[in-house]
Design an enzyme around this catalytic site. Structure first.
Site, PDB file in Angstrom:
ATOM      1  N   TYR A 103       0.822  -1.209   0.000  1.00  0.00           N
ATOM      2  CA  TYR A 103       0.000   0.000   0.000  1.00  0.00           C
ATOM      3  C   TYR A 103       0.859   1.263   0.000  1.00  0.00           C
ATOM      4  O   TYR A 103       0.411   2.337   0.399  1.00  0.00           O
ATOM      5  CB  TYR A 103      -0.965  -0.018   1.194  1.00  0.00           C
ATOM      6  CG  TYR A 103      -2.250  -0.743   0.866  1.00  0.00           C
ATOM      7  CD1 TYR A 103      -3.407  -0.054   0.544  1.00  0.00           C
ATOM      8  CD2 TYR A 103      -2.290  -2.129   0.836  1.00  0.00           C
ATOM      9  CE1 TYR A 103      -4.574  -0.717   0.216  1.00  0.00           C
ATOM     10  CE2 TYR A 103      -3.448  -2.810   0.509  1.00  0.00           C
ATOM     11  CZ  TYR A 103      -4.592  -2.090   0.200  1.00  0.00           C
ATOM     12  OH  TYR A 103      -5.752  -2.762  -0.128  1.00  0.00           O
ATOM     13  N   GLY A 163     -10.045  -6.161  -3.864  1.00  0.00           N
ATOM     14  CA  GLY A 163      -8.722  -6.557  -4.346  1.00  0.00           C
ATOM     15  C   GLY A 163      -7.960  -7.376  -3.323  1.00  0.00           C
ATOM     16  O   GLY A 163      -7.264  -8.344  -3.676  1.00  0.00           O
ATOM     17  N   ASP A 164      -8.097  -7.021  -2.047  1.00  0.00           N
ATOM     18  CA  ASP A 164      -7.472  -7.816  -0.987  1.00  0.00           C
ATOM     19  C   ASP A 164      -8.074  -9.220  -0.937  1.00  0.00           C
ATOM     20  O   ASP A 164      -7.358 -10.208  -0.744  1.00  0.00           O
ATOM     21  CB  ASP A 164      -7.657  -7.134   0.374  1.00  0.00           C
ATOM     22  CG  ASP A 164      -7.010  -5.769   0.432  1.00  0.00           C
ATOM     23  OD1 ASP A 164      -5.836  -5.659   0.051  1.00  0.00           O
ATOM     24  OD2 ASP A 164      -7.684  -4.819   0.843  1.00  0.00           O
ATOM     25  N   SER A 165      -9.392  -9.302  -1.117  1.00  0.00           N
ATOM     26  CA  SER A 165     -10.055 -10.590  -1.107  1.00  0.00           C
ATOM     27  C   SER A 165      -9.599 -11.444  -2.278  1.00  0.00           C
ATOM     28  O   SER A 165      -9.367 -12.653  -2.140  1.00  0.00           O
ATOM     29  CB  SER A 165     -11.578 -10.390  -1.161  1.00  0.00           C
ATOM     30  OG  SER A 165     -12.253 -11.617  -1.113  1.00  0.00           O
TER      31      SER A 165
END
Length: 466
Positions: free
Chosen positions: A140, A258-260
């Site tokens: 990030y 997006g993390d998933s």
């Protein structure tokens, strides 16, 4: 996978302030949000780690945390679910606060500009990375992936450890030679390719494919999966044609999707799956994540149960459709049949039927029911497939299977305002008509297209085959 899943990256504190708004502030044209409730959750790599742990994985999160109130809140939330191996974050913990009303963000406030600076990371971090069974790097742009010690530890991983790198335009290029799958979204892929000197214009699948292939070649990565939101993800893995994993329809807030996706993909690789399986699993997880309320749903689950486990809401069934339509004062229309081989005559009747009211429920004969009516060679298509095809039509709101010889028992429950049959039933007695009319409904016959029937289609096919 012998070791734990290690998630490496920057953690943020995300807070939603959720309330209702029915008036504007008297001193400025801004909404007044009342009955506000605070819903905090880990963001960035913290969200990815939580989602992986919610699937039952042993997860270690390697990150940088500051010793401030947001940092302590993050650590408390995370340590209930994952093992946290943290080194020092210089400056304030990054915080994003969204004020939301009516399912929409009214304002967002960002605070904390902390950065992970080079320096000692401690034995716990070194032990976690070197003992990883699989790695997800969730960048990030806050310095964790730039840290020299972290990059050195990643470079020393054994060749068999799958590494998925979820990049950020302000972050660092992947560690050379260790990443198996890169997972940028469309915007990230465009910015990363441009920063790498590639002049790739355009948008859509073609541009995504060219950018994905460029990044894979330039950075020496086996697979680049460009996520496309509601369209799924496009995998560029050196094959002549890229692989598209389509997404199931999912409406809602996509924050954290997006993390998933990345968490699902790395877990599939950890289980020994190929890149295509990893991307397909990532898309499935992301779609479920959005349907279940996305990151806001995680916050609600943490507040209510202490668990980050999300279960997507089931889709509307026939009873939900009928209840919703009746609450709104609408007209419920129903029709029925075998629908064994869907043809133009079926489609025409369904289109006409839907125009008679505010929803259309199709009652479908079960396989056993069809056999009793049509003989042992029918149905050609099993009930589950017939329902799936019908529900894919825009004019059909729901389909439900019945096993009786007539739909009368089912109609006793549905109680439609209008029951539709084809004009081929003119002059015959419909056994379900009495049931429909007993509850104030009406039976109507609609015109059929001449020469269209499943029986005729099957006889024509047999004639050609012989």
């Amino acid at each position: 996978m012998t070791g734990p899943l290690v998630v490496i990256g920057d953690v943020l504190l995300d807070v939603d302030i959720v309330g209702s708004s029915s008036r504007l502030c008297p001193d400025a044209p801004v909404p007044v949000v009342e009955q506000a409730e605070e819903r905090p959750r880990p963001g960035g790599a913290g969200m990815a780690a939580l989602l992986a742990a919610a699937e039952g994985r042993d997860v270690v999160l390697v990150t940088a945390l500051a010793d401030d109130d947001p940092g302590r809140r993050l650590r408390a939330m995370l340590e209930r679910h994952v093992d946290v191996a943290a080194f020092h974050l210089h400056g304030g913990t990054p915080c994003k606060l969204r004020i939301r009303s009516g399912g929409q963000s009214v304002a967002r406030l960002d605070a904390g500009e902390g950065q992970a600076m080079d320096g000692p990371v401690g034995p716990r971090v070194a032990e976690a990375i070197s003992g990883a069974g699989a790695v997800l790097v969730s960048d990030y742009g806050r310095g964790v992936t730039r840290h020299r010690a972290v990059r050195s530890l990643l470079a020393d991983l054994p060749p068999g450890v799958p590494v998925v790198w979820d990049p950020h335009p302000r972050g660092e290029p992947p560690v050379p030679g260790v990443v198996r799958l890169l997972t940028p979204n469309e915007e990230e892929a465009a910015r990363l390719a441009a920063a790498d000197g590639a002049d790739i214009a355009g948008f859509g699948l073609s541009a995504a494919g060219r950018r994905g292939r460029h990044l894979g070649r330039s950075w020496g990565i086996e697979g680049v999966a460009v996520t496309l939101g509601s369209e799924g993800a496009l995998l560029c893995d050196g094959s002549e044609a890229p692989f598209l994993a389509p997404a199931e329809p999912a409406r809602g807030d996509s924050c954290g999707a997006g993390d998933s996706f990345a968490a699902g993909a790395v877990q599939a690789l950890a289980d020994g799956g190929p890149l295509t399986a990893a991307v397909t699993e990532g898309v499935r997880r992301a779609s479920e994540f959005v349907r279940a309320g996305a990151a806001a749903g995680v916050a609600a689950q943490l507040a209510e149960t202490g668990s980050a486990r999300l279960v997507p809401e089931r889709g509307e069934d026939a009873w939900d459709v009928v209840e919703r339509t009746r609450r709104a004062g609408g007209t419920v229309v129903a029709t029925g049949g075998c629908f064994d081989l869907l043809h133009a005559g079926h489609v025409s009747m369904l289109q006409q039927a839907r125009r008679l009211g505010d929803c259309l429920v199709v009652c479908v004969n079960s396989d056993a029911s069809v056999r009793r009516r049509k003989g042992p060679s029918r149905p050609v298509t099993p009930a589950a497939d017939r329902v799936r095809v019908l529900e894919a039509l825009s004019d059909v709101d729901a389909a439900v299977v019945f096993d009786d010889d007539t739909p009368a028992p089912l109609l006793e429950r549905l109680r439609p305002d209008v029951w539709v049959k084809g004009s081929d039933y003119a002059g015959t007695t419909l056994p379900e008509a009495e049931t429909v009319r007993a509850h104030g409904g009406e039976v109507v016959l609609l015109p059929m297209l001449e020469g269209r029937s499943t029986t005729r289609l099957l006889s024509t096919t047999k004639g050609h085959a012989s």
